[in-house]
Design a protein around this motif. Structure first.
Motif, PDB file in Angstrom:
ATOM      1  N   UNK A 458      -6.531  32.145  20.482  1.00  0.00           N
ATOM      2  CA  UNK A 458      -6.840  33.533  20.844  1.00  0.00           C
ATOM      3  C   UNK A 458      -7.185  33.586  22.327  1.00  0.00           C
ATOM      4  N   UNK A 459      -6.351  34.253  23.089  1.00  0.00           N
ATOM      5  CA  UNK A 459      -6.572  34.392  24.527  1.00  0.00           C
ATOM      6  C   UNK A 459      -7.596  35.501  24.755  1.00  0.00           C
ATOM      7  N   UNK A 460      -8.689  35.157  25.426  1.00  0.00           N
ATOM      8  CA  UNK A 460      -9.737  36.146  25.703  1.00  0.00           C
ATOM      9  C   UNK A 460      -9.844  36.473  27.195  1.00  0.00           C
ATOM     10  N   UNK A 461      -9.245  35.622  28.039  1.00  0.00           N
ATOM     11  CA  UNK A 461      -9.371  35.850  29.478  1.00  0.00           C
ATOM     12  C   UNK A 461      -8.197  35.217  30.215  1.00  0.00           C
ATOM     13  N   UNK A 462      -7.639  35.921  31.178  1.00  0.00           N
ATOM     14  CA  UNK A 462      -6.596  35.387  32.060  1.00  0.00           C
ATOM     15  C   UNK A 462      -7.103  35.540  33.489  1.00  0.00           C
ATOM     16  N   UNK A 463      -7.370  34.401  34.106  1.00  0.00           N
ATOM     17  CA  UNK A 463      -7.980  34.373  35.433  1.00  0.00           C
ATOM     18  C   UNK A 463      -9.314  35.130  35.366  1.00  0.00           C
ATOM     19  N   UNK A 477      -0.320  38.556  33.247  1.00  0.00           N
ATOM     20  CA  UNK A 477       0.532  37.452  33.675  1.00  0.00           C
ATOM     21  C   UNK A 477       1.633  37.923  34.613  1.00  0.00           C
ATOM     22  N   UNK A 478       2.127  39.118  34.416  1.00  0.00           N
ATOM     23  CA  UNK A 478       3.167  39.642  35.305  1.00  0.00           C
ATOM     24  C   UNK A 478       2.627  39.977  36.695  1.00  0.00           C
ATOM     25  N   UNK A 479       1.304  40.177  36.770  1.00  0.00           N
ATOM     26  CA  UNK A 479       0.724  40.547  38.065  1.00  0.00           C
ATOM     27  C   UNK A 479       0.590  39.354  39.012  1.00  0.00           C
ATOM     28  N   UNK A 480       0.741  38.134  38.478  1.00  0.00           N
ATOM     29  CA  UNK A 480       0.665  36.928  39.319  1.00  0.00           C
ATOM     30  C   UNK A 480       2.072  36.506  39.727  1.00  0.00           C
ATOM     31  N   UNK A 481       2.270  36.339  41.025  1.00  0.00           N
ATOM     32  CA  UNK A 481       3.612  36.004  41.523  1.00  0.00           C
ATOM     33  C   UNK A 481       3.803  34.499  41.707  1.00  0.00           C
ATOM     34  N   UNK A 482       2.744  33.771  41.900  1.00  0.00           N
ATOM     35  CA  UNK A 482       2.886  32.333  42.098  1.00  0.00           C
ATOM     36  C   UNK A 482       1.555  31.632  41.967  1.00  0.00           C
ATOM     37  N   UNK A 483       1.579  30.272  41.973  1.00  0.00           N
ATOM     38  CA  UNK A 483       0.365  29.486  41.852  1.00  0.00           C
ATOM     39  C   UNK A 483       0.046  29.159  40.404  1.00  0.00           C
ATOM     40  N   UNK A 484      -1.205  28.800  40.172  1.00  0.00           N
ATOM     41  CA  UNK A 484      -1.651  28.397  38.841  1.00  0.00           C
ATOM     42  C   UNK A 484      -2.627  29.444  38.295  1.00  0.00           C
ATOM     43  N   UNK A 485      -2.380  29.852  37.086  1.00  0.00           N
ATOM     44  CA  UNK A 485      -3.242  30.813  36.410  1.00  0.00           C
ATOM     45  C   UNK A 485      -3.924  30.103  35.242  1.00  0.00           C
ATOM     46  N   UNK A 486      -5.233  30.309  35.086  1.00  0.00           N
ATOM     47  CA  UNK A 486      -5.971  29.679  33.993  1.00  0.00           C
ATOM     48  C   UNK A 486      -6.171  30.675  32.854  1.00  0.00           C
ATOM     49  N   UNK A 487      -5.805  30.214  31.655  1.00  0.00           N
ATOM     50  CA  UNK A 487      -5.982  31.018  30.441  1.00  0.00           C
ATOM     51  C   UNK A 487      -7.149  30.454  29.648  1.00  0.00           C
ATOM     52  N   UNK A 488      -8.034  31.333  29.283  1.00  0.00           N
ATOM     53  CA  UNK A 488      -9.227  30.931  28.533  1.00  0.00           C
ATOM     54  C   UNK A 488      -9.205  31.583  27.162  1.00  0.00           C
ATOM     55  N   UNK A 489      -9.708  30.860  26.165  1.00  0.00           N
ATOM     56  CA  UNK A 489      -9.731  31.437  24.823  1.00  0.00           C
ATOM     57  C   UNK A 489     -10.418  30.537  23.821  1.00  0.00           C
ATOM     58  N   UNK A 490     -10.163  30.817  22.549  1.00  0.00           N
ATOM     59  CA  UNK A 490     -10.847  30.107  21.480  1.00  0.00           C
ATOM     60  C   UNK A 490      -9.908  29.977  20.282  1.00  0.00           C
ATOM     61  N   UNK A 491     -10.018  28.856  19.578  1.00  0.00           N
ATOM     62  CA  UNK A 491      -9.260  28.655  18.344  1.00  0.00           C
ATOM     63  C   UNK A 491     -10.045  29.224  17.162  1.00  0.00           C
ATOM     64  N   UNK A 492      -9.377  29.492  16.039  1.00  0.00           N
ATOM     65  CA  UNK A 492     -10.073  30.067  14.875  1.00  0.00           C
ATOM     66  C   UNK A 492     -11.233  29.232  14.360  1.00  0.00           C
ATOM     67  N   UNK A 493     -11.248  27.927  14.665  1.00  0.00           N
ATOM     68  CA  UNK A 493     -12.368  27.091  14.212  1.00  0.00           C
ATOM     69  C   UNK A 493     -13.526  27.097  15.195  1.00  0.00           C
TER      70      UNK A 493
END
Length: 504
Positions: A458-463, A477-493
């Protein structure tokens, strides 16, 4: 001659003695018969019989708990919850997803444990399956089941919850259920009889009686719980009905009813140093319950209205410090910028005495009155300034200083870069302690397969942006044109994870 007199005297003595003896015997016999008769009257069931006789108990007029118990008991349910041991409760670090990739899903687990169980009570308020209970009864639960008074069992879904009042609304798939109608908690008086109905310590359908000991009681239990859970700010409403009806663990979420069987409160807490009943219990008044339930049904979340002022209770010390001529009312310590209070002309140092003609002498009473309204509603505030009585019509606002009603939008599924993103259910959000998100699936056939993300994440935060619904994933995600984007989230457990995604 003397001999003759002696014989006559002896004969008379014998006759007299015999008469006394006979008389004494007769007298004792009569006494024994009287005692025996008295015993038979006093103990009518000397001989054993298994026959049971009906008896009518005389009770003072107006003091009869039978009707209230009969009306309320069928509509009070046993709420049973199940909690799995989450990965975040075992061993957790941002490296876990990568280590689990090599060592398997059991990596980092210290001691294998089965699911943990919990229980409480709930009240059926609608015949088509809506049940109100305490938020702390179902908070973070993986599974919620409801057992009816007639022993039927249903799985329940969470409609919504409000930690600020410790209330939650459940729904089961059933109809034509017994219900308890709302009573007006404002009409309750200190000293009035009430019944607590619930399932303490798994003793189903238990009824206890007591009186209303106090109203508008603040015991700081909700704000303490929120601070312990890392929540910032105090938006809690504590204006409990205090009773001496016996309430124990398992009663939480159960009904507090008057002698008509009307719901006047939801049993929530006890004052105890042992965890068991020690003389006092506390219930959320029905005036707050009905408003919270209405909001959850209509808008999906509670509409919290604010006066826009920091308040303080008046005691002798404050009155002396501020030069106040009264100990009644609530003192305004500060007025918030752009708030309804400021726009209506309220100032620091004013003493609020009533809201819509309802007297308020404690902070809890004022907060309870305001909690009954929504942003945009107007209330009449009576206050003292310089000893003179004044009134103002205040338009209440929300936390964002707006009068708008916020309604939770129904999130829809979305597809992006070959993966599918589903909305997160209210029950999952409650279980994981999140406010929204997007659950990913179909990772293997998408551009996300190289990231290490697994289905169900479950993605809860992008950058720096919060993801509240599936559409947010593509948007950010479409708003970033280049570089590295970090995705933060949690699994059901419960396992939290972070993944870098290269863009460009």
């Amino acid at each position: 001659m003397k001999t003759k007199q002696f014989i006559v005297g002896l004969t008379l003595s014998a006759l007299l003695g015999g008469g006394v003896a006979v008389g004494s015997y007769k007298l004792l016999e009569d006494d024994n018969q009287a005692n025996t008769s008295q015993e038979e009257v006093q103990y009518p069931k000397v001989r054993y019989t298994s026959e049971m006789r009906s008896s009518t108990n005389a009770v003072p007029e107006g003091l009869n708990f039978i009707k209230a118990a009969q009306v309320s008991t069928p509509a009070v349910v046993h709420v049973m919850t199940e909690y799995s041991v989450r990965s975040s409760d075992r061993y957790n670090s941002p490296m876990d997803p990568f280590l689990r990739e090599f060592f398997g899903d059991g990596f980092g687990e210290r001691v294998p444990q089965g699911p943990q169980m919990g229980s409480g009570s709930g009240v059926i308020i609608a015949s088509n399956g809506y049940i109100v209970t305490n938020n702390h009864v179902i908070d973070r639960a993986d599974k919620i089941e409801v057992v009816m008074d007639d022993k039927r069992k249903f799985e329940a879904t969470l409609v919504g919850s409000d930690p600020n009042t410790d209330l939650a609304l459940l729904k089961i798939n059933a109809d034509k259920l017994p219900v308890i109608r709302y009573g007006n908690s404002d009409d309750l008086q200190v000293g009035e009889w009430v019944l607590a109905v619930g399932n303490p310590m798994n003793l189903t359908s238990t009824v206890t009686a007591g009186i209303v000991s106090a109203k508008g009681r603040n015991i700081n239990i909700l704000s303490t719980n929120q601070r312990s859970n890392g929540q910032v700010g105090d938006m809690t409403i504590e204006s409990f009905i205090q009773t001496d009806a016996a309430v124990n663990p398992g009663n939480s979420g159960g009904a507090l009813v008057n002698l008509n069987g009307d719901l006047v409160g939801i049993n929530t807490a006890i004052a105890s140093q042992t965890g068991s009943f020690a003389g006092y219990s506390f219930a959320v008044p029905s005036a707050i319950v009905s408003k919270v339930v209405d909001d959850l049904l209509k808008y999906g979340e509670v509409q919290r209205a604010l006066l826009g002022a920091n308040i303080q209770e008046i005691d002798a010390a404050l009155a002396k410090e501020k030069g106040l001529k009264t100990l009644n009312g609530v003192y305004i310590a500060r007025v918030t910028e752009k708030s309804g209070a400021q726009e209506a002309g309220l100032q620091e140092g004013d003493v609020i005495t009533s809201i819509n003609d309802v007297a308020v002498n404690k902070s809890s009473q004022l907060l309870e009155q305001i909690a009954r309204y929504r942003p945009g509603d107007k209330v009449k505030v009576a206050y003292l300034r310089g000893g003179k009585e004044k009134t103002a019509n205040v338009t209440l606002k929300n936390l964002n200083s707006s009068t708008e009603i916020t309604k939770r939008a129904v999130a829809k599924s979305a597809s992006f870069d070959g993966a599918t993103f589903e909305p997160v259910s209210k029950q999952e959000m409650n279980k994981l302690g999140i406010d929204g998100g997007a659950k990913i699936s179909g990772v293997r056939n998408s551009k996300f397969r190289e990231t290490g993300i697994k289905d169900g994440f479950i993605i809860t935060r992008i950058d720096k942006y919060n993801v509240n619904q599936p559409a947010d994933v593509e948007k950010y995600l479409k708003s970033f044109e280049g570089g590295v984007v970090y995705i933060e989230g949690v699994y059901p457990d419960g396992l939290k994870a972070y993944y870098p995604i290269g863009k460009g």
